[in-house]
Scaffold this motif. Structure first.
Motif, PDB file in Angstrom:
ATOM      1  N   VAL A  49     -62.214 -64.605  90.655  1.00  0.00           N
ATOM      2  CA  VAL A  49     -61.127 -64.697  89.667  1.00  0.00           C
ATOM      3  C   VAL A  49     -61.667 -65.554  88.671  1.00  0.00           C
ATOM      4  O   VAL A  49     -61.795 -65.524  87.495  1.00  0.00           O
ATOM      5  CB  VAL A  49     -59.913 -64.880  89.980  1.00  0.00           C
ATOM      6  CG1 VAL A  49     -58.816 -64.750  88.913  1.00  0.00           C
ATOM      7  CG2 VAL A  49     -59.406 -63.636  90.933  1.00  0.00           C
ATOM      8  N   GLU A  50     -61.628 -66.942  89.057  1.00  0.00           N
ATOM      9  CA  GLU A  50     -62.077 -68.147  88.081  1.00  0.00           C
ATOM     10  C   GLU A  50     -63.470 -67.682  87.353  1.00  0.00           C
ATOM     11  O   GLU A  50     -63.436 -68.072  86.133  1.00  0.00           O
ATOM     12  CB  GLU A  50     -62.220 -69.215  89.070  1.00  0.00           C
ATOM     13  CG  GLU A  50     -61.920 -70.693  88.246  1.00  0.00           C
ATOM     14  CD  GLU A  50     -60.499 -70.820  87.671  1.00  0.00           C
ATOM     15  OE1 GLU A  50     -60.369 -71.550  86.329  1.00  0.00           O
ATOM     16  OE2 GLU A  50     -59.363 -70.434  88.021  1.00  0.00           O
ATOM     17  N   GLN A  51     -64.416 -67.393  88.037  1.00  0.00           N
ATOM     18  CA  GLN A  51     -65.655 -66.960  87.366  1.00  0.00           C
ATOM     19  C   GLN A  51     -65.626 -65.771  86.279  1.00  0.00           C
ATOM     20  O   GLN A  51     -66.315 -66.053  85.438  1.00  0.00           O
ATOM     21  CB  GLN A  51     -66.613 -66.709  88.565  1.00  0.00           C
ATOM     22  CG  GLN A  51     -67.143 -67.843  89.499  1.00  0.00           C
ATOM     23  CD  GLN A  51     -67.682 -67.243  90.639  1.00  0.00           C
ATOM     24  OE1 GLN A  51     -68.239 -66.241  90.635  1.00  0.00           O
ATOM     25  NE2 GLN A  51     -67.962 -68.091  91.656  1.00  0.00           N
ATOM     26  N   PHE A  52     -64.917 -64.897  86.900  1.00  0.00           N
ATOM     27  CA  PHE A  52     -64.519 -63.840  85.880  1.00  0.00           C
ATOM     28  C   PHE A  52     -63.900 -64.142  84.659  1.00  0.00           C
ATOM     29  O   PHE A  52     -64.343 -63.915  83.380  1.00  0.00           O
ATOM     30  CB  PHE A  52     -63.771 -62.667  86.600  1.00  0.00           C
ATOM     31  CG  PHE A  52     -63.335 -61.613  85.374  1.00  0.00           C
ATOM     32  CD1 PHE A  52     -64.272 -60.625  84.842  1.00  0.00           C
ATOM     33  CD2 PHE A  52     -61.950 -61.593  85.096  1.00  0.00           C
ATOM     34  CE1 PHE A  52     -63.670 -59.827  83.831  1.00  0.00           C
ATOM     35  CE2 PHE A  52     -61.522 -60.704  84.209  1.00  0.00           C
ATOM     36  CZ  PHE A  52     -62.294 -59.848  83.431  1.00  0.00           C
ATOM     37  N   LEU A  53     -62.673 -65.144  84.756  1.00  0.00           N
ATOM     38  CA  LEU A  53     -61.996 -65.635  83.687  1.00  0.00           C
ATOM     39  C   LEU A  53     -62.906 -66.087  82.556  1.00  0.00           C
ATOM     40  O   LEU A  53     -62.757 -66.294  81.498  1.00  0.00           O
ATOM     41  CB  LEU A  53     -60.709 -66.274  83.872  1.00  0.00           C
ATOM     42  CG  LEU A  53     -59.845 -65.334  84.744  1.00  0.00           C
ATOM     43  CD1 LEU A  53     -58.579 -66.523  85.253  1.00  0.00           C
ATOM     44  CD2 LEU A  53     -59.034 -64.409  83.997  1.00  0.00           C
ATOM     45  N   ARG A  54     -63.824 -67.101  83.083  1.00  0.00           N
ATOM     46  CA  ARG A  54     -64.510 -67.933  82.334  1.00  0.00           C
ATOM     47  C   ARG A  54     -65.523 -66.866  81.638  1.00  0.00           C
ATOM     48  O   ARG A  54     -65.954 -67.152  80.379  1.00  0.00           O
ATOM     49  CB  ARG A  54     -65.730 -68.752  83.185  1.00  0.00           C
ATOM     50  CG  ARG A  54     -64.765 -70.220  83.483  1.00  0.00           C
ATOM     51  CD  ARG A  54     -65.735 -71.430  84.081  1.00  0.00           C
ATOM     52  NE  ARG A  54     -66.490 -71.135  85.292  1.00  0.00           N
ATOM     53  CZ  ARG A  54     -65.968 -71.148  86.209  1.00  0.00           C
ATOM     54  NH1 ARG A  54     -64.824 -71.653  86.455  1.00  0.00           N
ATOM     55  NH2 ARG A  54     -66.706 -70.783  87.280  1.00  0.00           N
ATOM     56  N   ALA A  55     -66.362 -66.080  82.290  1.00  0.00           N
ATOM     57  CA  ALA A  55     -67.098 -64.901  81.538  1.00  0.00           C
ATOM     58  C   ALA A  55     -66.297 -64.231  80.434  1.00  0.00           C
ATOM     59  O   ALA A  55     -66.793 -63.702  79.690  1.00  0.00           O
ATOM     60  CB  ALA A  55     -67.664 -64.130  82.619  1.00  0.00           C
ATOM     61  N   ALA A  56     -65.181 -63.960  80.779  1.00  0.00           N
ATOM     62  CA  ALA A  56     -64.459 -63.192  79.910  1.00  0.00           C
ATOM     63  C   ALA A  56     -63.869 -64.092  78.920  1.00  0.00           C
ATOM     64  O   ALA A  56     -63.340 -63.661  77.829  1.00  0.00           O
ATOM     65  CB  ALA A  56     -63.023 -62.452  80.503  1.00  0.00           C
ATOM     66  N   GLY A  57     -64.104 -65.592  78.655  1.00  0.00           N
ATOM     67  CA  GLY A  57     -63.861 -66.258  77.611  1.00  0.00           C
ATOM     68  C   GLY A  57     -62.446 -66.533  77.377  1.00  0.00           C
ATOM     69  O   GLY A  57     -61.755 -66.966  76.591  1.00  0.00           O
ATOM     70  N   VAL A  58     -61.678 -66.415  78.597  1.00  0.00           N
ATOM     71  CA  VAL A  58     -60.216 -67.021  78.770  1.00  0.00           C
ATOM     72  C   VAL A  58     -59.944 -68.049  79.544  1.00  0.00           C
ATOM     73  O   VAL A  58     -60.586 -68.037  80.633  1.00  0.00           O
ATOM     74  CB  VAL A  58     -59.273 -65.497  78.816  1.00  0.00           C
ATOM     75  CG1 VAL A  58     -59.602 -64.673  77.705  1.00  0.00           C
ATOM     76  CG2 VAL A  58     -59.722 -64.844  80.185  1.00  0.00           C
ATOM     77  N   ASP A  59     -58.742 -68.756  79.633  1.00  0.00           N
ATOM     78  CA  ASP A  59     -58.359 -69.730  80.421  1.00  0.00           C
ATOM     79  C   ASP A  59     -57.567 -69.228  81.573  1.00  0.00           C
ATOM     80  O   ASP A  59     -57.628 -69.802  82.756  1.00  0.00           O
ATOM     81  CB  ASP A  59     -57.727 -70.607  79.832  1.00  0.00           C
ATOM     82  CG  ASP A  59     -58.388 -71.572  78.812  1.00  0.00           C
ATOM     83  OD1 ASP A  59     -59.616 -71.805  78.946  1.00  0.00           O
ATOM     84  OD2 ASP A  59     -58.161 -71.646  77.679  1.00  0.00           O
ATOM     85  N   ASP A  60     -56.960 -68.069  81.428  1.00  0.00           N
ATOM     86  CA  ASP A  60     -55.797 -67.730  82.669  1.00  0.00           C
ATOM     87  C   ASP A  60     -55.428 -66.215  82.221  1.00  0.00           C
ATOM     88  O   ASP A  60     -55.914 -65.658  81.464  1.00  0.00           O
ATOM     89  CB  ASP A  60     -54.543 -68.589  82.344  1.00  0.00           C
ATOM     90  CG  ASP A  60     -54.003 -68.896  80.908  1.00  0.00           C
ATOM     91  OD1 ASP A  60     -54.067 -67.799  80.301  1.00  0.00           O
ATOM     92  OD2 ASP A  60     -53.419 -69.817  80.897  1.00  0.00           O
ATOM     93  N   PHE A  61     -54.382 -65.870  83.202  1.00  0.00           N
ATOM     94  CA  PHE A  61     -54.160 -64.309  83.055  1.00  0.00           C
ATOM     95  C   PHE A  61     -53.395 -64.110  81.824  1.00  0.00           C
ATOM     96  O   PHE A  61     -53.464 -63.311  81.329  1.00  0.00           O
ATOM     97  CB  PHE A  61     -53.253 -64.312  84.268  1.00  0.00           C
ATOM     98  CG  PHE A  61     -54.087 -63.831  85.451  1.00  0.00           C
ATOM     99  CD1 PHE A  61     -55.439 -63.741  85.653  1.00  0.00           C
ATOM    100  CD2 PHE A  61     -53.085 -63.523  86.653  1.00  0.00           C
ATOM    101  CE1 PHE A  61     -55.940 -63.700  86.897  1.00  0.00           C
ATOM    102  CE2 PHE A  61     -53.878 -63.153  87.837  1.00  0.00           C
ATOM    103  CZ  PHE A  61     -55.047 -63.181  87.939  1.00  0.00           C
ATOM    104  N   SER A  62     -52.669 -65.172  81.319  1.00  0.00           N
ATOM    105  CA  SER A  62     -52.179 -64.713  79.975  1.00  0.00           C
ATOM    106  C   SER A  62     -53.032 -64.553  78.707  1.00  0.00           C
ATOM    107  O   SER A  62     -52.948 -63.821  77.831  1.00  0.00           O
ATOM    108  CB  SER A  62     -50.855 -65.878  79.679  1.00  0.00           C
ATOM    109  OG  SER A  62     -51.480 -66.889  79.131  1.00  0.00           O
ATOM    110  N   GLY A  63     -54.119 -65.287  78.958  1.00  0.00           N
ATOM    111  CA  GLY A  63     -55.188 -65.047  77.809  1.00  0.00           C
ATOM    112  C   GLY A  63     -55.850 -63.596  78.105  1.00  0.00           C
ATOM    113  O   GLY A  63     -56.384 -63.188  77.184  1.00  0.00           O
ATOM    114  N   LEU A  64     -56.034 -63.329  79.304  1.00  0.00           N
ATOM    115  CA  LEU A  64     -56.767 -62.062  79.797  1.00  0.00           C
ATOM    116  C   LEU A  64     -55.706 -61.049  79.242  1.00  0.00           C
ATOM    117  O   LEU A  64     -56.306 -60.011  78.649  1.00  0.00           O
ATOM    118  CB  LEU A  64     -56.946 -61.943  81.199  1.00  0.00           C
ATOM    119  CG  LEU A  64     -57.728 -60.755  81.458  1.00  0.00           C
ATOM    120  CD1 LEU A  64     -59.001 -60.491  80.786  1.00  0.00           C
ATOM    121  CD2 LEU A  64     -58.097 -60.804  83.037  1.00  0.00           C
ATOM    122  N   GLU A  65     -54.412 -61.135  79.466  1.00  0.00           N
ATOM    123  CA  GLU A  65     -53.470 -59.939  79.023  1.00  0.00           C
ATOM    124  C   GLU A  65     -53.419 -59.901  77.656  1.00  0.00           C
ATOM    125  O   GLU A  65     -53.516 -58.730  77.213  1.00  0.00           O
ATOM    126  CB  GLU A  65     -52.049 -60.344  79.474  1.00  0.00           C
ATOM    127  CG  GLU A  65     -50.976 -59.350  79.034  1.00  0.00           C
ATOM    128  CD  GLU A  65     -49.600 -59.752  79.331  1.00  0.00           C
ATOM    129  OE1 GLU A  65     -48.829 -59.096  79.407  1.00  0.00           O
ATOM    130  OE2 GLU A  65     -49.491 -61.341  79.683  1.00  0.00           O
TER     131      GLU A  65
END
Length: 100
Positions: A49-65
């Motif tokens: 999850v942590e690796q994916f968030l970094r690759a997506a360019g966001v810090d956390d779930f709220s950034g991904l949302e």
């Protein structure tokens, strides 16, 4: 939290973010067996999850949302591909054309 996207033609995506897990369920046009569509689901859990968030360019779930809420059809296809790169579990089901 859950974010749903329907492209208005056929493809639809549901992104669920909960319990330190990223889950994407999709219904996509086309099928490798000649049917109308394909359903699939992809889960990312644990350290991935942590690796994916970094690759997506966001810090956390709220950034991904926030990012997911701004995506268009192409963006959702790209998110699907990126999630598949980091998935820890997946499933797929393709409709079959029985006319052959």
């Amino acid at each position: 939290m859950q974010i749903r996207f329907d492209d208005g033609k056929f493809d639809s995506y549901t992104l669920t973010l909960e319990n330190d897990t990223v889950k994407l369920d999709c219904y996509l046009i086309g099928s490798i067996t000649g049917g109308t569509g394909t359903e699939c689901g992809h889960t990312i859990s644990g350290a991935k999850v942590e690796q994916f968030l970094r690759a997506a360019g966001v810090d956390d779930f709220s950034g991904l949302e926030k990012r997911a809420q701004e995506l268009d059809s192409e963006g959702w296809r790209e998110m699907h591909q990126k999630i598949m790169e980091y998935q820890t579990d997946s499933w797929s089901w393709s409709e079959t054309n029985w006319d052959d």
